[in-house]
Write an enzyme that holds these catalytic residues in place. Structure first.
Site, PDB file in Angstrom:
ATOM      1  CG  ASN A  12      16.908  -4.013 -13.016  1.00 58.13           C
ATOM      2  OD1 ASN A  12      16.987  -4.568 -11.908  1.00 58.13           O
ATOM      3  ND2 ASN A  12      15.898  -4.198 -13.848  1.00 58.13           N
ATOM      4  NE  ARG A 103      13.063  -3.670 -10.333  1.00 59.22           N
ATOM      5  CZ  ARG A 103      12.574  -4.706 -10.960  1.00 59.22           C
ATOM      6  NH1 ARG A 103      13.280  -5.296 -11.897  1.00 59.22           N
ATOM      7  NH2 ARG A 103      11.378  -5.137 -10.668  1.00 59.22           N
ATOM      8  CG  HIS A 191       6.345  -6.687 -10.319  1.00 60.28           C
ATOM      9  ND1 HIS A 191       5.654  -7.839 -10.008  1.00 60.28           N
ATOM     10  CD2 HIS A 191       7.597  -7.077 -10.620  1.00 60.28           C
ATOM     11  CE1 HIS A 191       6.468  -8.884 -10.116  1.00 60.28           C
ATOM     12  NE2 HIS A 191       7.649  -8.441 -10.492  1.00 60.28           N
ATOM     13  CG  LEU A 219       1.244 -12.333 -16.065  1.00 58.64           C
ATOM     14  CD1 LEU A 219       0.327 -13.223 -16.900  1.00 58.64           C
ATOM     15  CD2 LEU A 219       0.991 -12.558 -14.583  1.00 58.64           C
ATOM     16  N   GLY A 220       6.182 -11.894 -15.463  1.00 60.29           N
ATOM     17  CA  GLY A 220       7.551 -12.129 -15.922  1.00 60.29           C
ATOM     18  C   GLY A 220       8.101 -13.302 -15.136  1.00 60.29           C
ATOM     19  CG  ASN A 221      12.109 -14.865 -14.941  1.00 62.82           C
ATOM     20  OD1 ASN A 221      11.711 -15.962 -15.342  1.00 62.82           O
ATOM     21  ND2 ASN A 221      13.095 -14.208 -15.511  1.00 62.82           N
ATOM     22  N   GLY A 222       9.188 -12.878 -12.077  1.00 64.62           N
ATOM     23  CA  GLY A 222       8.319 -12.555 -10.950  1.00 64.62           C
ATOM     24  C   GLY A 222       6.946 -12.229 -11.536  1.00 64.62           C
ATOM     25  NE  ARG A 251      10.529 -14.045  -6.932  1.00 62.60           N
ATOM     26  CZ  ARG A 251      10.347 -12.814  -7.377  1.00 62.60           C
ATOM     27  NH1 ARG A 251       9.505 -12.001  -6.764  1.00 62.60           N
ATOM     28  NH2 ARG A 251      11.000 -12.389  -8.428  1.00 62.60           N
ATOM     29  CG  ASP A 292      11.999 -20.270 -20.127  1.00 62.95           C
ATOM     30  OD1 ASP A 292      10.919 -20.000 -20.705  1.00 62.95           O
ATOM     31  OD2 ASP A 292      13.092 -19.805 -20.493  1.00 62.95           O
ATOM     32  NE  ARG A 294      11.107 -18.162 -23.678  1.00 63.02           N
ATOM     33  CZ  ARG A 294      11.959 -17.160 -23.681  1.00 63.02           C
ATOM     34  NH1 ARG A 294      12.080 -16.408 -24.742  1.00 63.02           N
ATOM     35  NH2 ARG A 294      12.722 -16.916 -22.639  1.00 63.02           N
ATOM     36  N   GLY A 337       7.445 -10.386 -19.693  1.00 63.14           N
ATOM     37  CA  GLY A 337       7.788 -11.488 -20.613  1.00 63.14           C
ATOM     38  C   GLY A 337       6.627 -12.387 -20.994  1.00 63.14           C
ATOM     39  CB  ILE A 338       4.580 -14.793 -19.052  1.00 58.26           C
ATOM     40  CG1 ILE A 338       5.799 -15.654 -18.713  1.00 58.26           C
ATOM     41  CG2 ILE A 338       3.338 -15.639 -19.271  1.00 58.26           C
ATOM     42  CD1 ILE A 338       5.703 -16.376 -17.369  1.00 58.26           C
ATOM     43  CD  GLU A 389      10.150  -3.827 -14.466  1.00 59.44           C
ATOM     44  OE1 GLU A 389      10.683  -4.529 -15.367  1.00 59.44           O
ATOM     45  OE2 GLU A 389       9.825  -4.266 -13.370  1.00 59.44           O
TER      46      GLU A 389
HETATM   47  P1  ADP Z   1      12.011 -10.699 -15.626  1.00 61.79           P
HETATM   48  O1  ADP Z   1      10.893 -10.796 -14.647  1.00 61.79           O
HETATM   49  O2  ADP Z   1      13.255 -11.400 -15.188  1.00 61.79           O
HETATM   50  O3  ADP Z   1      12.236  -9.306 -16.190  1.00 61.79           O
HETATM   51  P2  ADP Z   1      10.672 -11.319 -18.134  1.00 61.79           P
HETATM   52  O4  ADP Z   1       9.665 -10.246 -17.932  1.00 61.79           O
HETATM   53  O5  ADP Z   1      11.587 -11.208 -19.297  1.00 61.79           O
HETATM   54  O6  ADP Z   1      11.532 -11.599 -16.843  1.00 61.79           O
HETATM   55  O7  ADP Z   1       9.867 -12.710 -18.243  1.00 61.79           O
HETATM   56  C1  ADP Z   1      10.525 -13.926 -18.358  1.00 61.79           C
HETATM   57  C2  ADP Z   1       9.507 -15.020 -18.613  1.00 61.79           C
HETATM   58  O8  ADP Z   1       8.787 -14.721 -19.817  1.00 61.79           O
HETATM   59  C3  ADP Z   1      10.096 -16.410 -18.786  1.00 61.79           C
HETATM   60  O9  ADP Z   1       9.318 -17.371 -18.084  1.00 61.79           O
HETATM   61  C4  ADP Z   1       9.961 -16.648 -20.276  1.00 61.79           C
HETATM   62  O10 ADP Z   1       9.822 -18.012 -20.587  1.00 61.79           O
HETATM   63  C5  ADP Z   1       8.674 -15.921 -20.560  1.00 61.79           C
HETATM   64  N1  ADP Z   1       8.471 -15.653 -21.977  1.00 61.79           N
HETATM   65  C6  ADP Z   1       9.123 -14.785 -22.775  1.00 61.79           C
HETATM   66  N2  ADP Z   1       8.664 -14.875 -24.050  1.00 61.79           N
HETATM   67  C7  ADP Z   1       7.692 -15.823 -24.042  1.00 61.79           C
HETATM   68  C8  ADP Z   1       6.825 -16.386 -25.032  1.00 61.79           C
HETATM   69  N3  ADP Z   1       6.883 -15.997 -26.303  1.00 61.79           N
HETATM   70  N4  ADP Z   1       5.963 -17.339 -24.636  1.00 61.79           N
HETATM   71  C9  ADP Z   1       5.911 -17.741 -23.355  1.00 61.79           C
HETATM   72  N5  ADP Z   1       6.674 -17.270 -22.393  1.00 61.79           N
HETATM   73  C10 ADP Z   1       7.564 -16.311 -22.728  1.00 61.79           C
END
Ligand code: ADP
Length: 407
Positions: A12, A103, A191, A219-222, A251, A292, A294, A337-338, A389
């Site tokens: 990936n 990927r 996604h 809900l991740g970075n993307g 984005r 980020d 967090r 992540g989120i 993924e």
């Molecule tokens: P990617 O899309 O790069 O795979 P991830 O799915 O890991 O990324 O998501 C990353 C996001 O998730 C970041 O904004 C990070 O701050 C957020 N995140 C991860 N754990 C938490 C948490 N416990 N609370 C809030 N946000 C979180």
């Protein structure tokens, strides 16, 4: 002597990171398409060209590397890939892989499923670079690196767009002159590897819900959302590129195209506009602090608060839109992540959904990120399912390997 099981490599390659996972295909998976290859090891390098950091661990959690490198030593994706392979091969006594699954972000209108990579496939993927400028070139670099090293090795491209391939033309259209639609300027959705995994997982944990009308929020970075009916994607918030839909880490999500025209009229070059829309917008752009989640949740800076509020507001609006496509809502799933880890963001999004959908979260279950985070009296059940993924890529790669008699 113990049997050596076939090994699949999953790659990936992102804009500034390369992740490599090693999967072992158990005997039972040789004839059964539903058996998931088992993760044996994972390594990644983040911060390529800036502050490269290698981390690698075995599936049992044993850390085999955690190291910072000088920029020159891991200057590009090629170097990163070789370093991860070397690191992981030590732990695995270097069983050579029988296939590599990649990927690939954009499959355009050509690919509705994973595909074995050959020269014509590479040429078609090249043509899609302008539609995924931050991801597609790196996906192709990884493919070429493996091809150069072991030309005969089976490589499989697994697309973020493929899960959405069956969309109705209504979900694919943009109201430009129709000739552009015919030329492939359509809403594809992304996604898809995550959504395919979640659809599969939901069938396992809640088959009754999986058979209905489901919205999944990745809900991740993307970030995007997907509307599914009977486990198939019918609509995505993302479009031609991975810029559309809700705001993300950096984005912009959906904006008035007039804003882009305004920027161009101010004399901003296309490259600079692209860099801004992909890299300087979203949570980072609004807050001026970080992409980020967090960091933003921990801040009481008014713009950090505004960024998080806007994120939740837009996610909830998109859920409303997708529910119209589905003609109702039987379940809501949060992932990435989120989505999977932030109880606070789920709470804020779901606060918009009580009136229309009768969504009620169970505060305790939500805080603990359990699988079902809604109350019993919630009209729509809300679930948290971590995504995988890479596991999905391993599964598709094993299927193609099997079809070609390689298992
Ligand atoms: P990617 O899309 O790069 O795979 P991830 O799915 O890991 O990324 O998501 C990353 C996001 O998730 C970041 O904004 C990070 O701050 C957020 N995140 C991860 N754990 C938490 C948490 N416990 N609370 C809030 N946000 C979180």
């Amino acid at each position: 002597m113990s049997t050596v099981h076939p090994v699949i490599l999953v790659v990936n390659a992102g804009s500034s990171s390369v992740k490599v996972s090693i999967y072992v295909v158990p005997e039972s998976a040789h004839h059964n398409v539903d058996i998931q290859p088992e993760l044996a090891a994972h390594g990644q390098i983040e911060g390529i060209g800036v502050a490269p950091r290698l981390t690698a661990r075995m599936a049992d959690g044993r850390v085999v590397a955690d190291e910072q490198f000088p920029v020159e030593q891991v200057a590009d994706h090629d170097a990163a890939f070789r370093l991860i392979r070397l690191t992981l091969s030590v732990g695995l006594r270097d069983t050579p892989p029988v296939a590599v699954g990649h990927r690939v972000v954009h499959g355009g209108a050509d690919f509705a499923d994973a595909v074995a990579i050959d020269d014509p496939v590479i040429a078609r993927l090249e043509a899609l670079v302008p539609l995924a400028p931050l991801h597609q070139p790196h996906n192709l670099t990884a493919i070429r690196a493996v091809r150069a090293a072991v030309p005969e090795l089976l490589q499989v491209a697994c697309f973020d767009t493929a899960f959405h391939a069956g969309h109705d033309p209504l979900a694919q259209l943009m109201a430009l002159p129709y000739e552009y639609y015919e030329r492939g300027i359509r809403r594809y959705g992304f996604h898809g590897l995550s959504y395919a995994y979640i659809a599969r997982r939901l069938r396992q944990v809640a088959p009754d819900l999986a058979a209905g009308r489901v919205i999944v929020a990745h809900l991740g970075n993307g970030a995007s959302l997907c509307a599914m009916r009977e486990g198939r994607s019918v609509e995505s918030t993302m479009g031609l590129t991975a810029l559309d839909g809700m705001p993300m880490g950096t984005r912009c999500g959906n904006i008035d195209p007039g804003a882009v025209l305004w920027l161009a009229a101010q004399g901003m070059e296309a490259d600079a506009i692209q860099a801004m829309l992909y890299g300087q917008s979203g949570l980072k752009g609004i807050s001026g602090i970080s992409s980020d989640m967090r960091v933003l949740l921990a801040s009481n800076d008014p713009r950090a608060v505004l960024a998080v509020n806007f994120y939740a507001y837009r996610a909830a609006q998109e859920i409303g839109k997708l529910a119209v496509t589905l003609g109702g809502l039987d379940a809501l799933v949060f992932t990435a992540g989120i989505g999977a880890d932030s109880a606070e963001v789920r709470t804020r999004i779901c606060a918009y959904l009580d009136g229309l959908f009768g969504v009620r979260l169970d505060a305790q279950a939500n805080a603990a990120n359990t699988q079902r985070v809604s109350r019993d009296d919630s009209r729509v059940p809300v679930l948290v399912l971590p995504t995988d993924e890479e596991g999905m890529i391993a599964l598709s790669t094993a299927r193609i390997l099997r079809e070609r008699g390689g298992l």
